[in-house]
Scaffold this active site. Structure first.
Site, mmCIF file in Angstrom:
data_model
loop_
_atom_site.group_PDB
_atom_site.id
_atom_site.type_symbol
_atom_site.label_atom_id
_atom_site.label_comp_id
_atom_site.label_asym_id
_atom_site.label_seq_id
_atom_site.Cartn_x
_atom_site.Cartn_y
_atom_site.Cartn_z
ATOM 1 N N GLU A 144 13.026 -20.467 22.595
ATOM 2 C CA GLU A 144 13.430 -19.126 22.181
ATOM 3 C C GLU A 144 13.763 -18.303 23.409
ATOM 4 O OE1 GLU A 144 11.127 -17.653 18.437
ATOM 5 O OE2 GLU A 144 9.657 -18.641 19.708
ATOM 6 N N ARG B 232 0.811 -1.213 0.000
ATOM 7 C CA ARG B 232 0.000 0.000 0.000
ATOM 8 C C ARG B 232 0.848 1.269 0.000
ATOM 9 N NH1 ARG B 232 -3.424 -0.570 5.323
ATOM 10 N NH2 ARG B 232 -3.292 -2.750 4.708
ATOM 11 N N HIS C 182 9.317 -23.232 7.234
ATOM 12 C CA HIS C 182 10.737 -22.970 6.993
ATOM 13 C C HIS C 182 11.646 -23.932 7.754
ATOM 14 C CE1 HIS C 182 10.195 -20.609 10.718
ATOM 15 N NE2 HIS C 182 11.473 -20.821 10.927
ATOM 16 N N ASP D 134 1.398 -21.848 17.285
ATOM 17 C CA ASP D 134 2.469 -21.183 16.548
ATOM 18 C C ASP D 134 3.592 -22.142 16.175
ATOM 19 O OD1 ASP D 134 3.721 -18.882 15.426
ATOM 20 O OD2 ASP D 134 5.000 -18.722 17.192
ATOM 21 N N HIS E 173 5.873 -26.897 13.116
ATOM 22 C CA HIS E 173 7.292 -27.271 13.200
ATOM 23 C C HIS E 173 7.518 -28.583 13.947
ATOM 24 C CE1 HIS E 173 7.862 -23.389 11.589
ATOM 25 N NE2 HIS E 173 8.020 -22.710 12.700
ATOM 26 N N LYS F 223 15.653 -26.343 6.754
ATOM 27 C CA LYS F 223 16.913 -26.259 7.480
ATOM 28 C C LYS F 223 17.775 -27.479 7.176
ATOM 29 C CE LYS F 223 15.378 -23.257 11.203
ATOM 30 N NZ LYS F 223 16.304 -22.174 10.879
#
Length: 519
Positions: free
Chosen positions: A248, A73, A210, A267, A272, A214
């Site tokens: 994390e 935008r 993703h 999440d 994963h 790896k």
């Protein structure tokens, strides 16, 4: 430069995604094509997608006839957008910045200003990709990367259909790349799949996880199936339990708007960690093409059994204020943009069992969390003790269980833990030692970043590393009952930032006579 043909999904054996299967000494090079990125000004595009595209070009894996179009935008000119791309590439690329590479890539960069509701903007996009076909020779081959919130997928897909960009035509292909999350439960995942499949051919839909790009995740397949020493012990006869961890050390890091209401399990575990579980537990595939890999992963996900007592064998937590390293950090409820009454978990742990002959009786423990002790992702197979130890009890006081640990990040490699005699002295004393393999020390060539690998796979039409609709649905079938149970419990148990999670997660393993590894 030799031109390489595009691979038909499911037809070719899986190999190193950056190597040509006809000659592994040669790289696989994408044919003429372009990629359109929606959400190109977001963090994912700036830090991962744009640098990955540049790195592919710098490695010689994109053709001269390549185009990159940003849709946003922002009221930018194409020169402004090129400068934006250049700045982010220079800041985040993994290969050396080369002006020659950049200049060739920049010639194919375009920008379309508009909103997702603006039909005229999508007509301009259609004209832009047609111009790339004419001026850059992209031959009608275009991939559309939806780096946008899931709620916008249906609208963007329909706009692409309305302006004639969604369907492949003859030898020219159109593909769509969808970022997780794939829905927020089974019902929404099925609805999302229905909407996307009405617009794009199902074989042209690539769901990005993703983690599957790896290097170490793929090395798990090599470790298991290229070495005769591991396969005989990769089963319930020898394995005591399996721990799969993604920890994390950061908080929500500006993602409050996305994260609150989603939580750690949706999440990370749904995508994963369940994918890592499937790759760890699956049987040897007939080949490494997409269809055969998917068949084996699907069998495992279909065989997953939830614990009967969800209160005893699941845990959730929410980080409170504490210390991360040497600096103080606020708790989740004090983070900017978080509802102070939020019941969203920032830590989740579950026990799962797999009802197959290979894994009967072996619990799989999955855990993930934010603001934990340090950043680490690993798969640990912990083995049963030897049935008989011909040593005095004092000789083995410091001896734990053998383990194979596949380190996925940040220090990619494999560690094997076993017992060894302590040197010196006249008495026998056995203690744990570790034998370590590290990618960084063992190979001179650097590993491509996960998004490089996955983007190249999309442009080649090669899908082994992408979850299928069936895998996504099975993952939600596993997680939905846990989420439904948690929704009745109220506030998650607090844990101090910088620690390894709530006490109930420790108790969860203790009930089974186990304890969490300290990575």
């Amino acid at each position: 430069m030799t031109e390489h043909t595009t691979h038909t999904p499911g037809d070719s054996p899986w190999v190193n995604p950056l190597r040509d299967p006809r000659d592994l000494r040669l790289p696989r090079i994408a044919g003429p094509c372009s990629i359109v990125i929606f959400g190109v000004t977001g963090d994912l595009a700036r830090k991962k997608l744009l640098p990955a595209i540049y790195d592919l070009a710098n490695r010689g894996l994109l053709p001269p006839s390549f185009g990159l179009t940003g849709f946003a935008r922002r009221d930018w000119t194409e020169d402004h957008f090129r400068q934006f791309v250049k700045e982010n590439v220079q800041q985040h690329c993994r290969t050396h910045f080369n002006e020659v590479t950049w200049n060739q890539l920049a010639e194919g960069i375009r920008f379309v200003h508009g909103t997702f509701e603006d039909a005229d903007a999508f007509e301009r996009l259609s004209n832009t990709v047609a111009e790339l076909d004419k001026d850059r020779g992209t031959r009608g081959n275009h991939a559309f990367y939806m780096s946008i919130p899931p709620r916008d997928f249906p609208l963007v897909a329909q706009q692409l259909a309305n302006c004639g960009l969604a369907k492949s035509n003859g030898d020219a292909w159109r593909r769509v790349i969808i970022e997780k999350p794939f829905g927020h439960d089974l019902a929404s995942a099925k609805e999302l799949d229905r909407v996307i499949s009405e617009v794009f051919d199902p074989n042209s839909v690539f769901r990005i996880d993703h983690y599957l790009g790896k290097e170490t995740v793929q090395n798990l397949l090599a470790l298991r199936f290229a070495n005769s020493m591991y396969e005989p012990i990769w089963n319930s006869n020898y394995v005591d339990h399996v721990q799969i961890t993604m920890a994390e050390d950061i908080g929500v890091a500006g993602r409050a708007g996305y994260y609150d209401g989603i939580g750690a399990a949706r999440d990370v575990i749904q995508n994963h960690l369940l994918q890592l579980l499937a790759l760890t537990a699956m049987e040897e595939p007939v080949s490494f093409n997409a269809r055969d890999l998917t068949d084996e992963k699907t069998k495992i996900l279909s065989a997953v059994r939830l614990p009967k007592d969800l209160a005893a064998h699941t845990a959730r937590g929410q980080y409170s204020a504490g210390w991360q390293g040497s600096r103080p950090v606020v708790g989740y409820l004090e983070e900017k943009g978080i509802n102070p009454d939020s019941t969203t978990e920032t830590y989740a742990a579950v026990r799962l069992d797999i009802d197959t002959r290979r894994w009967a009786g072996v619990p799989f423990y999955l855990r993930t969390g934010k603001r934990l002790g340090r950043r680490v992702t690993e798969i640990a197979l912990v083995f049963k003790r030897a049935p008989h130890l011909p040593f005095d009890s004092t000789a083995t006081q410091e001896l734990g269980k053998n383990a194979i640990v596949i380190r996925i990040q940040p220090y990619e490699g494999v560690t094997i833990r076993f017992g060894s005699k302590v040197p010196g002295g006249t008495t026998m004393e056995v203690r744990d030692v570790s034998m370590d393999f590290s990618y960084g020390r063992s190979f001179t060539e650097s590993s491509p970043e996960a998004y490089e690998r996955l983007i190249l796979d999309v442009l080649l039409g090669d899908p082994p590393l992408f979850p299928t609709t069936q895998e996504v649905d099975l993952s939600w079938k596993i997680l939905d009952p846990i989420e439904d149970f948690w929704s009745t419990l109220g506030q998650p148990q607090p844990y101090r930032a910088g620690t390894w999670g709530p006490q109930e997660a420790v108790e969860m393993l203790a009930r089974d006579g186990h304890r969490w590894r300290m990575p």
